[in-house]
Write a protein that holds these residues in place. Structure first.
Motif, PDB file in Angstrom:
ATOM      1  N   THR A  77      -4.766   0.688   7.223  1.00 63.17           N
ATOM      2  CA  THR A  77      -4.302  -0.634   6.796  1.00 63.17           C
ATOM      3  C   THR A  77      -4.506  -1.704   7.867  1.00 63.17           C
ATOM      4  OG1 THR A  77      -2.108   0.157   7.374  1.00 63.17           O
ATOM      5  CG2 THR A  77      -2.638   0.075   5.034  1.00 63.17           C
ATOM      6  N   LEU A 125      -8.662  -2.788  -0.477  1.00 65.38           N
ATOM      7  CA  LEU A 125      -7.950  -3.436   0.623  1.00 65.38           C
ATOM      8  C   LEU A 125      -8.350  -4.912   0.749  1.00 65.38           C
ATOM      9  CD1 LEU A 125      -6.030  -1.602   2.349  1.00 65.38           C
ATOM     10  CD2 LEU A 125      -7.859  -0.264   1.310  1.00 65.38           C
ATOM     11  N   VAL A 133       0.860  -1.198   0.000  1.00 66.16           N
ATOM     12  CA  VAL A 133       0.000   0.000   0.000  1.00 66.16           C
ATOM     13  C   VAL A 133       0.892   1.243   0.000  1.00 66.16           C
ATOM     14  CG1 VAL A 133      -1.721   1.357   1.289  1.00 66.16           C
ATOM     15  CG2 VAL A 133      -1.910  -1.142   1.233  1.00 66.16           C
TER      16      VAL A 133
END
Ligand code: FAD
Length: 466
Positions: free
Chosen positions: A207, A91, A51
């Motif tokens: 995250t 995600l 990411v």
């Protein structure tokens, strides 16, 4: 843009950089099919490091990023908007869940974990994560945090914000901030994680998170009740709070019309009749006296003349069938064609007059439209949805504007729990004092100076600062 895409392909691998229109399509339209927009590519990183590197590449090339979890949001926040070059960063591959700590009552999960899965893991160790939404089988930890989701148990346990102990985020330049401490108390300076909770991806990408768990409850009592009017519903809420307040975990309102919609569209039957409003009430406790206390409260409610009819579930199976009525309201509505969603909160004492005004104005503005009202009465949060029927879509924004004006007049909020996204941003700007708007823009500028994080959602662009 080819060097940019080549860089991403090298980073993520060809399977997790989607550029084929057919592969990209599911990510470019929202759950309700109300919003859709273009993107250069869909990015599916599998780790925080990926990411970070992908976000860094986007910053280098001036490409905007739309973070996406389960794509169940109801405000168009996860759907690209506008013509600026942008990518959707999903995600969905980041699904690791740490071993829960049942004594410390915490669990760590990556942003792409499905909420329901985290709840199951918590339940397996005798604890619960009481964030409960009809979308929990698809919504992700990151999306729930980014929207500060509510749901049916806010009355007792609070919003998503109340469960976040630690957070890991990737900033708009790719920097990773690792704040995954499992601490209940941490006043060592400014608590930056709250900037990201409820910011709908406008400041950075969540995250991973450390979430607070609560003790599991051994007993629950669920009742479906009907009352004549809203004053009776709020008096009933007061009675439950007086008698068994600390056990009350849901106090949901459903209009009789919404119940009829669930019956006709979803084939479910309500075992309660009479009254204009239905209430789904849940109490939970580990103490043995709960069922008797709920029964006594219901008897007091009948004696006070507050109830038209009611049933108390005698088994877990019956409890689930009563809950199914509430959980199917959104689906029943979606089967009736296009509708406008209004997710408002206002002081309980103003709700009756507010709904009467809406009914009167809607009859003048869109006679073919019908109200579908339900929500979390215990939190002062109503979903005042408008099923459009033959109403032309061209007046949709006038209807929503009318509802939001009335909310503002009643001292309420135009988004109790779903967020602003792209759907409500213009009305929020119209109805929010300049000082508050400017503060939001100044924070956005400090967090995301290039304006690349989810542009057009949640926070106005910096050009709106006068
Ligand atoms: C049937 C149904 C019932 C619902 N009931 C409720 C309810 O009772 N209460 C409630 O509050 N909501 C409810 N919702 C709305 C929705 O489920 C919640 O908003 C949920 O939190 C969204 O999670 P998601 O993973 O699907 O997020 P998405 O829809 O993918 O994204 C939502 C927003 O968060 C941002 N985002 C997503 N992931 C991240 C990340 N990792 N980092 C930064 N930003 C991110 C997106 O850019 C977008 O702005 C319901 C939705 C449906 C379809």
């Amino acid at each position: 843009m080819q060097p940019f895409l080549d860089g991403l392909r090298q980073l993520l691998g060809p399977a997790d950089l989607l550029t084929d229109p057919a592969d990209m399509a599911p990510y470019l339209t929202d759950w309700r099919r109300m919003f859709s927009g273009p993107a250069l590519a869909i990015l599916r990183p599998g780790s925080t490091e990926q990411v970070s590197a992908a976000v860094g590449l986007c910053a280098q090339h001036g490409v905007a990023i739309v973070p996406q979890g389960g794509n169940t949001g109801l405000a168009g926040g996860a759907t690209p908007l506008g013509r600026a070059p942008q990518v959707v960063l999903s995600l969905a591959r980041m699904t690791a869940i740490g071993t829960p700590d049942p004594i410390g009552m915490v669990i760590e999960a990556q942003a792409g974990c499905i909420l329901q899965r985290v709840k199951e893991v918590a339940a397996d160790c005798g604890r619960q994560l009481p964030i409960s939404l009809a979308a929990e089988g698809s919504a992700t930890v990151g999306g729930v945090i980014a929207t500060n989701a509510g749901g049916v148990n806010v009355l007792r346990y609070g919003m998503a914000r109340d469960f976040v102990l630690g957070l890991e985020v990737v900033l708009p330049d790719g920097t990773v901030v690792k704040g995954l401490k499992p601490l209940r108390k941490d006043n060592a300076g400014f608590d930056w994680k709250h900037l990201f909770i409820g910011s709908e991806g406008a400041f950075g990408i969540v995250t991973a998170a450390v979430l607070r768990l609560t003790p599991a409850t051994r007993h629950r009592s669920v009742a479906l009740l009907s009352v004549q009017d809203l004053p009776a519903a709020t008096r009933l809420l007061g009675l439950f709070q007086d008698r068994i307040g600390e056990t009350l975990s849901a106090f949901e309102l459903i209009s009789a019309d919404a119940i009829r919609l669930v019956e006709t569209q979803c084939g479910l039957g309500a075992p309660v009749s009479g009254g204009n409003w239905f209430l789904l009430v849940e109490a939970a406790s580990s103490l043995d006296g709960l069922p008797a206390a709920v029964q006594a409260t219901l008897e007091a409610a009948y004696e006070a003349g507050l109830l038209q009819d009611g049933t108390l579930a005698a088994s877990e199976q019956q409890a689930q069938s009563l809950w199914a009525l509430r959980k199917h309201v959104t689906e029943a509505e979606s089967r009736c064609g296009k509708s406008l969603k209004h997710d408002v909160s206002l002081p309980l004492r103003r709700m009756g007059a507010f709904l009467e005004s809406i009914q009167a104005r809607l009859a003048g503005l869109a006679p073919a439209a019908r109200l579908n009202i339900f929500g979390h009465l215990g939190d002062g949060n109503l979903h005042v949805n408008v099923v459009l029927g033959d109403t032309p879509l061209s007046i949709a924004s006038r209807i929503t504007g009318m509802v939001h004006d009335l909310v503002a007049e009643a001292g309420g909020s135009i988004s109790a729990e779903h967020g602003l996204g792209q759907y409500r941003l213009a009305d929020w700007q119209r109805l929010t004092p300049k000082t508050e708007r400017d503060l939001a823009i100044d924070i956005k500028r400090a967090m995301d100076p290039k304006g690349l994080m989810n542009p057009g959602k949640a926070v106005p662009g910096t050009s709106h600062r006068q």
